[in-house]
Design a protein around this motif. Sequence first.
Motif, PDB file in Angstrom:
ATOM      1  N   MET A 122     -15.052   3.899  -9.156  1.00  9.60           N
ATOM      2  CA  MET A 122     -14.719   3.958  -7.700  1.00  9.60           C
ATOM      3  C   MET A 122     -15.294   2.845  -6.826  1.00  9.60           C
ATOM      4  SD  MET A 122     -14.606   8.114  -6.850  1.00  9.60           S
ATOM      5  CE  MET A 122     -13.875   7.663  -5.269  1.00  9.60           C
ATOM      6  N   VAL A 123     -16.593   2.644  -7.150  1.00  8.35           N
ATOM      7  CA  VAL A 123     -17.248   1.416  -6.540  1.00  8.35           C
ATOM      8  C   VAL A 123     -16.529   0.053  -6.768  1.00  8.35           C
ATOM      9  CG1 VAL A 123     -19.384   0.300  -6.171  1.00  8.35           C
ATOM     10  CG2 VAL A 123     -19.315   2.769  -6.332  1.00  8.35           C
ATOM     11  N   GLN A 124     -16.555  -0.078  -8.328  1.00  4.98           N
ATOM     12  CA  GLN A 124     -15.998  -1.397  -8.605  1.00  4.98           C
ATOM     13  C   GLN A 124     -14.663  -1.465  -8.018  1.00  4.98           C
ATOM     14  OE1 GLN A 124     -15.974  -1.831 -12.914  1.00  4.98           O
ATOM     15  NE2 GLN A 124     -13.915  -3.124 -12.895  1.00  4.98           N
ATOM     16  N   TRP A 125     -13.670  -0.414  -7.936  1.00  2.85           N
ATOM     17  CA  TRP A 125     -12.237  -0.563  -7.580  1.00  2.85           C
ATOM     18  C   TRP A 125     -12.276  -0.919  -5.994  1.00  2.85           C
ATOM     19  CZ3 TRP A 125     -10.082   2.777  -3.757  1.00  2.85           C
ATOM     20  CH2 TRP A 125      -8.814   2.372  -3.393  1.00  2.85           C
ATOM     21  N   LEU A 126     -13.275  -0.400  -5.351  1.00  2.00           N
ATOM     22  CA  LEU A 126     -13.646  -0.687  -3.690  1.00  2.00           C
ATOM     23  C   LEU A 126     -13.561  -2.281  -3.439  1.00  2.00           C
ATOM     24  CD1 LEU A 126     -15.343   2.067  -2.236  1.00  2.00           C
ATOM     25  CD2 LEU A 126     -13.246   1.584  -1.871  1.00  2.00           C
ATOM     26  N   PHE A 127     -14.389  -2.997  -4.549  1.00  2.00           N
ATOM     27  CA  PHE A 127     -14.783  -4.501  -4.549  1.00  2.00           C
ATOM     28  C   PHE A 127     -13.556  -5.127  -5.048  1.00  2.00           C
ATOM     29  CE2 PHE A 127     -18.982  -2.539  -3.337  1.00  2.00           C
ATOM     30  CZ  PHE A 127     -19.478  -3.429  -2.627  1.00  2.00           C
ATOM     31  N   LEU A 128     -12.576  -4.769  -5.597  1.00  2.00           N
ATOM     32  CA  LEU A 128     -11.570  -5.773  -6.145  1.00  2.00           C
ATOM     33  C   LEU A 128     -10.880  -6.195  -4.946  1.00  2.00           C
ATOM     34  CD1 LEU A 128     -10.752  -3.725  -9.465  1.00  2.00           C
ATOM     35  CD2 LEU A 128     -11.782  -5.960  -9.254  1.00  2.00           C
ATOM     36  N   GLU A 129     -10.165  -7.191  -5.043  1.00  2.00           N
ATOM     37  CA  GLU A 129      -9.338  -7.810  -4.371  1.00  2.00           C
ATOM     38  C   GLU A 129      -8.126  -7.201  -4.137  1.00  2.00           C
ATOM     39  OE1 GLU A 129      -8.159 -10.603  -1.231  1.00  2.00           O
ATOM     40  OE2 GLU A 129     -10.264 -10.371  -2.051  1.00  2.00           O
ATOM     41  N   HIS A 130      -7.480  -6.939  -5.401  1.00  2.00           N
ATOM     42  CA  HIS A 130      -6.262  -6.469  -5.610  1.00  2.00           C
ATOM     43  C   HIS A 130      -6.048  -4.838  -5.621  1.00  2.00           C
ATOM     44  CE1 HIS A 130      -4.711 -10.428  -5.542  1.00  2.00           C
ATOM     45  NE2 HIS A 130      -5.519 -10.828  -6.366  1.00  2.00           N
ATOM     46  N   LYS A 131      -6.975  -4.465  -4.799  1.00  2.00           N
ATOM     47  CA  LYS A 131      -7.291  -2.819  -5.273  1.00  2.00           C
ATOM     48  C   LYS A 131      -5.713  -2.256  -5.021  1.00  2.00           C
ATOM     49  CE  LYS A 131     -10.668  -2.570  -2.064  1.00  2.00           C
ATOM     50  NZ  LYS A 131     -10.343  -3.887  -1.679  1.00  2.00           N
ATOM     51  N   ALA A 132      -4.867  -2.532  -4.311  1.00  2.00           N
ATOM     52  CA  ALA A 132      -3.819  -1.953  -4.001  1.00  2.00           C
ATOM     53  C   ALA A 132      -2.715  -1.736  -5.420  1.00  2.00           C
ATOM     54  CB  ALA A 132      -2.844  -2.439  -3.015  1.00  2.00           C
ATOM     55  N   ILE A 133      -2.742  -2.764  -5.987  1.00  2.00           N
ATOM     56  CA  ILE A 133      -1.746  -2.770  -7.238  1.00  2.00           C
ATOM     57  C   ILE A 133      -2.785  -2.034  -8.213  1.00  2.00           C
ATOM     58  CG2 ILE A 133      -0.925  -4.231  -8.981  1.00  2.00           C
ATOM     59  CD1 ILE A 133      -0.703  -6.569  -7.006  1.00  2.00           C
ATOM     60  N   ILE A 134      -3.942  -2.404  -8.422  1.00  2.00           N
ATOM     61  CA  ILE A 134      -4.795  -1.535  -9.512  1.00  2.00           C
ATOM     62  C   ILE A 134      -4.893  -0.247  -9.321  1.00  2.00           C
ATOM     63  CG2 ILE A 134      -7.223  -1.536 -10.470  1.00  2.00           C
ATOM     64  CD1 ILE A 134      -7.297  -4.628  -9.688  1.00  2.00           C
ATOM     65  N   TRP A 188       0.704  -1.218   0.008  1.00  2.00           N
ATOM     66  CA  TRP A 188       0.035   0.054  -0.008  1.00  2.00           C
ATOM     67  C   TRP A 188       0.869   1.309  -0.091  1.00  2.00           C
ATOM     68  CZ3 TRP A 188      -5.004   0.731  -1.253  1.00  2.00           C
ATOM     69  CH2 TRP A 188      -5.807  -0.180  -0.954  1.00  2.00           C
ATOM     70  N   TRP A 189       1.976   1.171   0.501  1.00  2.00           N
ATOM     71  CA  TRP A 189       3.097   2.407   0.556  1.00  2.00           C
ATOM     72  C   TRP A 189       3.303   2.974  -0.850  1.00  2.00           C
ATOM     73  CZ3 TRP A 189       7.935   2.626  -1.250  1.00  2.00           C
ATOM     74  CH2 TRP A 189       8.552   1.269  -1.517  1.00  2.00           C
ATOM     75  N   LYS A 190       3.566   1.922  -1.783  1.00  2.00           N
ATOM     76  CA  LYS A 190       3.640   2.142  -3.139  1.00  2.00           C
ATOM     77  C   LYS A 190       2.340   2.913  -3.722  1.00  2.00           C
ATOM     78  CE  LYS A 190       7.285  -1.302  -4.295  1.00  2.00           C
ATOM     79  NZ  LYS A 190       7.608  -2.233  -5.235  1.00  2.00           N
ATOM     80  N   THR A 191       1.235   2.394  -3.444  1.00  2.00           N
ATOM     81  CA  THR A 191      -0.042   3.156  -3.797  1.00  2.00           C
ATOM     82  C   THR A 191      -0.191   4.369  -3.395  1.00  2.00           C
ATOM     83  OG1 THR A 191      -1.056   0.795  -3.926  1.00  2.00           O
ATOM     84  CG2 THR A 191      -2.321   2.745  -3.852  1.00  2.00           C
ATOM     85  N   ALA A 192       0.201   4.757  -2.191  1.00  2.00           N
ATOM     86  CA  ALA A 192       0.442   6.118  -1.596  1.00  2.00           C
ATOM     87  C   ALA A 192       1.312   6.824  -2.345  1.00  2.00           C
ATOM     88  CB  ALA A 192       0.571   6.035  -0.061  1.00  2.00           C
ATOM     89  N   VAL A 193       2.336   6.391  -2.700  1.00  2.00           N
ATOM     90  CA  VAL A 193       3.357   7.256  -3.428  1.00  2.00           C
ATOM     91  C   VAL A 193       2.716   7.556  -5.013  1.00  2.00           C
ATOM     92  CG1 VAL A 193       5.781   7.255  -4.704  1.00  2.00           C
ATOM     93  CG2 VAL A 193       5.379   6.150  -2.519  1.00  2.00           C
ATOM     94  N   ALA A 194       2.068   6.568  -5.547  1.00  2.00           N
ATOM     95  CA  ALA A 194       1.508   6.880  -6.743  1.00  2.00           C
ATOM     96  C   ALA A 194       0.432   7.955  -6.582  1.00  2.00           C
ATOM     97  CB  ALA A 194       0.801   5.551  -7.374  1.00  2.00           C
ATOM     98  N   PHE A 195      -0.377   7.812  -5.474  1.00  2.00           N
ATOM     99  CA  PHE A 195      -1.422   8.816  -5.272  1.00  2.00           C
ATOM    100  C   PHE A 195      -0.982  10.363  -5.034  1.00  2.00           C
ATOM    101  CE2 PHE A 195      -3.970  11.258  -2.049  1.00  2.00           C
ATOM    102  CZ  PHE A 195      -4.862  11.291  -2.638  1.00  2.00           C
ATOM    103  N   LEU A 196       0.304  10.340  -4.611  1.00  2.00           N
ATOM    104  CA  LEU A 196       0.937  11.543  -4.312  1.00  2.00           C
ATOM    105  C   LEU A 196       1.544  12.156  -5.634  1.00  2.00           C
ATOM    106  CD1 LEU A 196       2.750  11.115  -0.821  1.00  2.00           C
ATOM    107  CD2 LEU A 196       0.801  12.390  -1.185  1.00  2.00           C
ATOM    108  N   TYR A 197       1.754  11.254  -6.316  1.00  2.00           N
ATOM    109  CA  TYR A 197       2.379  11.787  -7.877  1.00  2.00           C
ATOM    110  C   TYR A 197       1.022  12.215  -8.579  1.00  2.00           C
ATOM    111  CZ  TYR A 197       3.687  10.953 -12.671  1.00  2.00           C
ATOM    112  OH  TYR A 197       3.996  10.956 -14.048  1.00  2.00           O
TER     113      TYR A 197
END
Length: 341
Positions: free
Chosen positions: A115-127, A48-57
């Motif tokens: 956004m709703v679909q993303w919340l229900f995905l199992e691998h939401k951190a990578i996606i 998830w920390w990589k996801t946070a970096v991508a979000f900041l980007y």
Amino acid sequence: MASEPIQDSDDDRPHVEVNVETTNRPTPPPPAKISVIEEPADRLPKEWWKTAVAFLYALFNLFFTTVVITIVHERVPDKSVSPPLPDKFFDYVDRVPWAFTVTEVNGLILVGLWMVQWLFLEHKAIIGRRCFFLIGTLYMYRCVTMYITTLPVPGKHMVCAPKLYNDSTGKIWRILRLISGGEKLRIVLSMTGSHLMCGDFLYSGHTVMLTLSYLFIKEYSHRWMWWYHGICWLLSASGVICILIGHEHYSIDVVIAYFATTRVFWWYHTMANTHALRGVPNNYLSRTWWNPIFNFLERNVKTTVPIVFSCPVALPSFCRQRGGGGANRRKRRSHRKDYDN
């Protein structure tokens, strides 16, 4: 076998015969080795920390977009001096005032569905980090194209905010208002007929979001959901067409936005899903400037991300027990069948 009597002539005790048998006893087998099955390494770590970096980007590039829009707004030529450029689509289709509202509504629906679909995905951190990275990159490209070429307004119906020229304080406040969303919510501005900020034409940000939302929705949902894909495609396509019908962007703005969005999305996912391409010397996709960022985000993703949906919140304990009881009953029934057979 050896049999011989034991006898003593001076002893009157009874004779005892001792039978000695020599047999080759079998050697006991060596103890069986306990085979330890090694657990496979996690091929899809969340990180998830990589996801946070991508979000900041993505957040930084969205902030940078507001700064560039404020700068470009000051360079937009006046409508009386520079009329709209000739556009073939505008030559054949007259402006429909409410068309851009359709674009805004379709965009909000698509983004909400994703956004709703993303919340229900199992691998939401990578996606999620893939989504954030593509949003940030496409808006950074948009900053470059907006800044190097400033187009006049595509229609005389647009009302632009007054220019601030050398008022640096006023520009800062304008940037802060854009960031806060007061002027960035174009749906409100389009309904009131006021656009305020002009110059962010090349290329179309609405086309980016409409196209990117549809691409992610289709990529990370099952093929049997063709009806869902069809609805989202209609929302995306009609929203893009309504941009042109409303004369909010030149045709070239929409075309470039579509090509930039689809190509970057397809290049990234080709590299992400084809692991044999990684590290290959003749892989020309690895020559993109963002390849080091791609390697950072995807280094530990060792396989294609499967489409698995799960509940984003933990179920109550009684629901889990009921679900577990049903599974146990199914197991007992299967064992009973095996025993009967």
